[in-house]
Design an enzyme around this catalytic site. Structure first.
Site, PDB file in Angstrom:
ATOM      1  N   LYS A  55       0.851  -1.203   0.000  1.00  0.00           N
ATOM      2  CA  LYS A  55       0.000   0.000   0.000  1.00  0.00           C
ATOM      3  C   LYS A  55       0.882   1.247   0.000  1.00  0.00           C
ATOM      4  CE  LYS A  55      -3.806  -2.373   2.244  1.00  0.00           C
ATOM      5  NZ  LYS A  55      -4.426  -2.791   3.503  1.00  0.00           N
ATOM      6  N   GLN A  99      -4.443  -1.596   9.386  1.00  0.00           N
ATOM      7  CA  GLN A  99      -4.359  -2.966   8.861  1.00  0.00           C
ATOM      8  C   GLN A  99      -4.954  -3.963   9.865  1.00  0.00           C
ATOM      9  OE1 GLN A  99      -3.162  -3.793   5.706  1.00  0.00           O
ATOM     10  NE2 GLN A  99      -3.949  -5.812   6.202  1.00  0.00           N
ATOM     11  N   ASP A 122     -11.096   2.892   3.713  1.00  0.00           N
ATOM     12  CA  ASP A 122     -11.471   1.475   3.677  1.00  0.00           C
ATOM     13  C   ASP A 122     -12.996   1.301   3.590  1.00  0.00           C
ATOM     14  OD1 ASP A 122      -9.568  -0.527   3.570  1.00  0.00           O
ATOM     15  OD2 ASP A 122      -9.031  -0.345   5.688  1.00  0.00           O
TER      16      ASP A 122
END
Ligand code: NAP
Length: 312
Positions: A55, A99, A122
């Site tokens: 990422k 994460q 997200d």
């Protein structure tokens, strides 16, 4: 072997990244602004480390700022929430990613709830989940959002659209299955979500123009589940470690056999890829299908967040 179209997620992601990079460059030049994505990793789970690294790398490659926060696995919830608060207030940060999974002492939902919904790239915050279902603009999870773009492009190439298609999703997680359903409804599809308690999964899937498998079981979806000409999207990521399954799923495939001999495992999806090739109209492979798209979509969401904040 048939002439099933193999949907190339890698090429799709590459094109998307080029497009994002051009937009970032224009934003820098025209407005002096550089979007920034903060990625938070707690602990040292090897798979999570790889995801976070990828990422950060892709964020920098398109010209954005990447802020990486790597915390020890002894980090407490209060400490993590304090960091989230700081990132929420930081104007250089347009997107925040924590994460998952998190260590046991931290409640993941409390962390998701603490992220500013307007930086929640997200799309996991309840506000963004709600926005999806009431058709308000907001962030939607990267994997299903990428799949929508992939399917739109596939049908456009065929001279059609997604509207009216019958789609069966296998799996009902908050990350893939459920948001996938909301996004498909926006595209005017007829949607069924199936799961581990679904009766006669094969019969349910055979109704579909499009089957989307997001389960985490290698080879669960085989020819019995696919109607002739159906589009099959494989979200599953499974590491297969037994030789028998590899030989059954990829009979006589020298590349897979060599990979297995070399690494002791291979990566597969939920779809019995080789077995359905005679039947499916199009299929996304694993690796090289949905996976590469997911990270590219996160970067796209960060750019969108930055543009929205600046009123561009
Ligand atoms: P998850 O939270 O574990 O959910 C799995 C779903 O599959 C559940 O809804 C479960 O049903 C259902 N299921 C399990 N066994 C089944 C069966 N025999 N028949 C029908 N449904 C069954 O998984 P997830 O987070 O959605 O991830 C799914 C897979 O996608 C994993 O392999 C993951 O690694 C992969 N993934 C890939 C990406 C990407 O970027 N490519 C992104 C996210 C996830 P119940 O609800 O009844 O238990």
């Amino acid at each position: 072997m048939s002439d099933s179209k193999i949907i190339d997620g890698k090429a799709f992601a590459e094109n998307l990244r080029k497009d994002i990079a051009a937009q970032v460059a224009a934003m820098k030049q025209g407005h002096g602004l550089t979007p920034g994505l903060a990625v938070v990793l707690v602990g040292d789970d090897p798979a999570s480390r790889i995801y976070v690294g990828s990422k950060a790398k892709q964020t920098k490659e398109v010209g954005m700022n990447s802020f990486e926060h790597r915390l020890p696995d002894t980090t407490g919830q209060a400490e993590l929430l304090a960091l989230i608060g700081k990132l929420n207030r930081d104007p250089a940060v347009n997107g925040i990613l924590v994460q998952l999974p998190l260590p046991r002492q931290i409640d993941p939902q409390a962390v998701i709830d603490a992220i500013d919904p307007d930086k929640d790239v997200d799309g996991f915050h309840p506000t963004n989940v709600g926005r999806l279902w009431v058709d308000e603009p907001g962030f939607t999870p990267a994997t299903p959002t990428g799949i929508i773009r992939m399917l739109r492009e596939h049908y456009a190439e065929e001279g059609g659209t997604l509207a009216g298609k019958e789609v069966v999703i296998v799996g009902r997680s908050a990350i893939v299955g459920k948001p996938m359903a909301g996004l498909l409804l926006r595209e005017h599809c007829t949607v069924t979500i199936s799961h581990s308690k679904t009766k006669d999964l094969a019969a349910v899937c055979r109704r579909a123009d499009v089957v989307i498998a997001a389960v985490g079981r290698p080879g669960l979806i085989g020819p019995d589940h696919i109607r002739e000409g159906a589009v099959v999207v494989d979200v599953g990521i499974n590491r297969v470690k037994d030789a028998e399954t590899v030989a059954r799923m990829f009979p006589g495939d020298p590349k897979k056999a060599a990979q297995f001999a070399d690494k002791g495992s291979i990566l597969t999806g939920d779809v019995d890829f080789v077995a359905i090739l005679d039947k499916a109209g199009a299929v996304s492979p694993v690796p090289g299908g949905v996976g590469p798209l997911t990270v590219a979509m996160l970067v796209a969401s960060t750019l969108a967040s930055s543009r929205r904040r600046q009123g561009l």
